[in-house]
Each structure stands twice: as C-alpha cells, then as structure tokens.
Design an enzyme around this catalytic site. Structure first.
Site, PDB file in Angstrom:
ATOM      1  N   HIS A  75      21.337 -17.748 -28.008  1.00 57.02           N
ATOM      2  CA  HIS A  75      21.238 -17.215 -29.276  1.00 57.02           C
ATOM      3  C   HIS A  75      20.113 -17.776 -29.928  1.00 57.02           C
ATOM      4  O   HIS A  75      19.498 -18.825 -29.458  1.00 57.02           O
ATOM      5  CB  HIS A  75      22.466 -17.037 -30.282  1.00 57.02           C
ATOM      6  CG  HIS A  75      22.753 -18.596 -30.840  1.00 57.02           C
ATOM      7  ND1 HIS A  75      22.241 -19.301 -31.703  1.00 57.02           N
ATOM      8  CD2 HIS A  75      23.713 -19.484 -30.115  1.00 57.02           C
ATOM      9  CE1 HIS A  75      22.625 -20.403 -31.847  1.00 57.02           C
ATOM     10  NE2 HIS A  75      23.576 -20.619 -30.930  1.00 57.02           N
TER      11      HIS A  75
ATOM     12  N   CYS B 242      25.673 -24.092 -26.810  1.00 51.40           N
ATOM     13  CA  CYS B 242      24.951 -22.888 -26.481  1.00 51.40           C
ATOM     14  C   CYS B 242      23.704 -23.048 -25.748  1.00 51.40           C
ATOM     15  O   CYS B 242      23.211 -24.139 -25.915  1.00 51.40           O
ATOM     16  CB  CYS B 242      24.890 -22.216 -28.041  1.00 51.40           C
ATOM     17  SG  CYS B 242      26.374 -21.416 -28.381  1.00 51.40           S
TER      18      CYS B 242
END
Length: 231
Positions: free
Chosen positions: A186, A201
């Site tokens: 992301h 992430c």
C-alpha cells in the site's frame, strides 16, 4: 486471522502520520543552530555520496548537506552527523541503483508462475514480472522493521481495498493489496528510506502503489525473500 492479523498492517499507517510531524518539528527554527561540528565515522563515504569534497572532515557545508538528506528521509536526530544510520540508507540506495533493470538476475523470484510480484527484502526492492519478462520496476519499498518483519515465502493476493482505512487506528492505507495476514502492498506519504521500516506491510510511493493496483489482481502470486538490513 481477520482482526488480529490486520493489526500489524494497520499499525504502520501511524508512522505515516507521525513521521511528517517529526520532520516538521525537526526543521523548526529552534533547531537551526544544532548542526554538529563532529566528524562522523562514515564522513568520507557520506561526502562522496553527496558530491561534497571528500576530505573526511566535517564542515558547515557538509553538515548542511547531510542534514538536508536526513530531514528528507526522516533520519533522526537530523543534526548532520555522518553516522551508521545515514550511511546505511545511502549504501542501500547505491546497491538499489546498481541493480538496474535486471532485478531477478540471481533467479530467486519464480519465473514459472506467470504474473508475480517479487519483493527482495535485502535490497528493499519490488517488481512485477511475467515469467522472465520484467513488467514493472524495480521500485524501492519500505518493509517491516525488526520485530515486525515482512514474512518471506510464496503468497497470493487475497484481498484488495483501494481506500482501505484501518479500523483499529483509523489510518488510511490507500491501494491496499493484502497477501499474508495483515501484510499488504500500500502507499504511504513518507520516504521509502525512512528508518526503521513498517510494521510488516510493503510500503510504496503513491505512483508505484497505483501501478501495482492496475497490474495485479486477486489470486496473483507474491514472492518475498531475503532479509532487510537491521532485522
């Protein structure tokens, strides 16, 4: 897996909010006088990287250039000291640049899977390939810090959410493509070289996260390998 699994992913969004704030504070006028006169252990290497005269001695101009680099990438304290963290970031940038357009030279990312997103933790690079053909990248990424490492192995994109907001922290995680528990590709609004890293992430710039969104779909393979420096 649902709620708890996502917690790791969401936590890192917070750094996105905190970092710019720290940068803003670090650049406050009160800090202006705090440029260090100390010569750092990586002085010559840092001078060379920044295109400064390489004499291995700290000068006011050296300090100013080092500080600007530190501020840009969220390296604290940003006092212009040529220490291990600053050189570590520069060294990684040099290694990333050296890869050129052949990120899978060592053949570590599977070429028998069709479309696949590869993540090299050692070099903090990601790219998308189709068999042996490079489709996009390589691009710099920011993966999990020590204790929150991005997990290695072969995974699949199992959930995509274009304007994901973490329910736990109410933090935006745009262009989220989840591939392992709460770990996802992301976008974030901070430097890809901002230490120490995410909460698991794979952070990307908005431009790259948008491109990944357009190139990948649910069920596509993701392969994560290597080891992030400092983990």
């Amino acid at each position: 897996m649902g709620h708890i699994g996502r917690r790791g992913a969401v936590a890192l969004g917070i750094t996105g909010l905190v970092a710019p704030l720290t940068l803003a504070l670090g650049a406050a006028p009160a800090q202006a006088a705090s440029c260090t006169t100390q010569t750092g252990p990586y002085q010559k290497k840092v001078e060379k990287f920044l295109g400064r005269p390489v004499d291995g001695k700290q000068s006011a101009a050296d300090c100013k250039a080092i500080r600007a680099f530190q501020t840009k990438h969220g390296i604290t304290p940003n006092i212009g000291y040529a220490g291990p963290v600053t050189w570590g970031v520069m060294d990684l940038m040099n290694k990333q640049k050296a890869v050129g357009k052949n990120p899978n030279k060592a053949g570590k990312c599977p070429v028998n899977k069709g479309r696949i997103a590869c993540v090299n933790l050692t070099l903090q690079l990601s790219w998308i390939q189709d068999g042996k053909k490079l489709v996009y990248g390589p691009v710099p990424v920011r993966t999990g810090r020590n204790g929150y490492e991005t997990r290695t192995g072969l995974k699949k994109v199992y959930w995509r959410h274009i304007d994901h907001v973490s329910s736990l922290y109410d933090v935006p995680m745009p262009y989220s493509q989840f591939f392992d528990g709460g770990q996802a590709f992301h976008s974030v609004g901070i430097s890809m070289w901002n230490p120490p890293g995410s909460h698991g992430c794979v952070n990307m710039t908005t431009k790259d996260a948008k491109k990944y969104w357009s190139l990948l779909k649910k069920g596509d393979d993701v392969f994560v390998y290597g080891r992030k420096p400092g983990t």
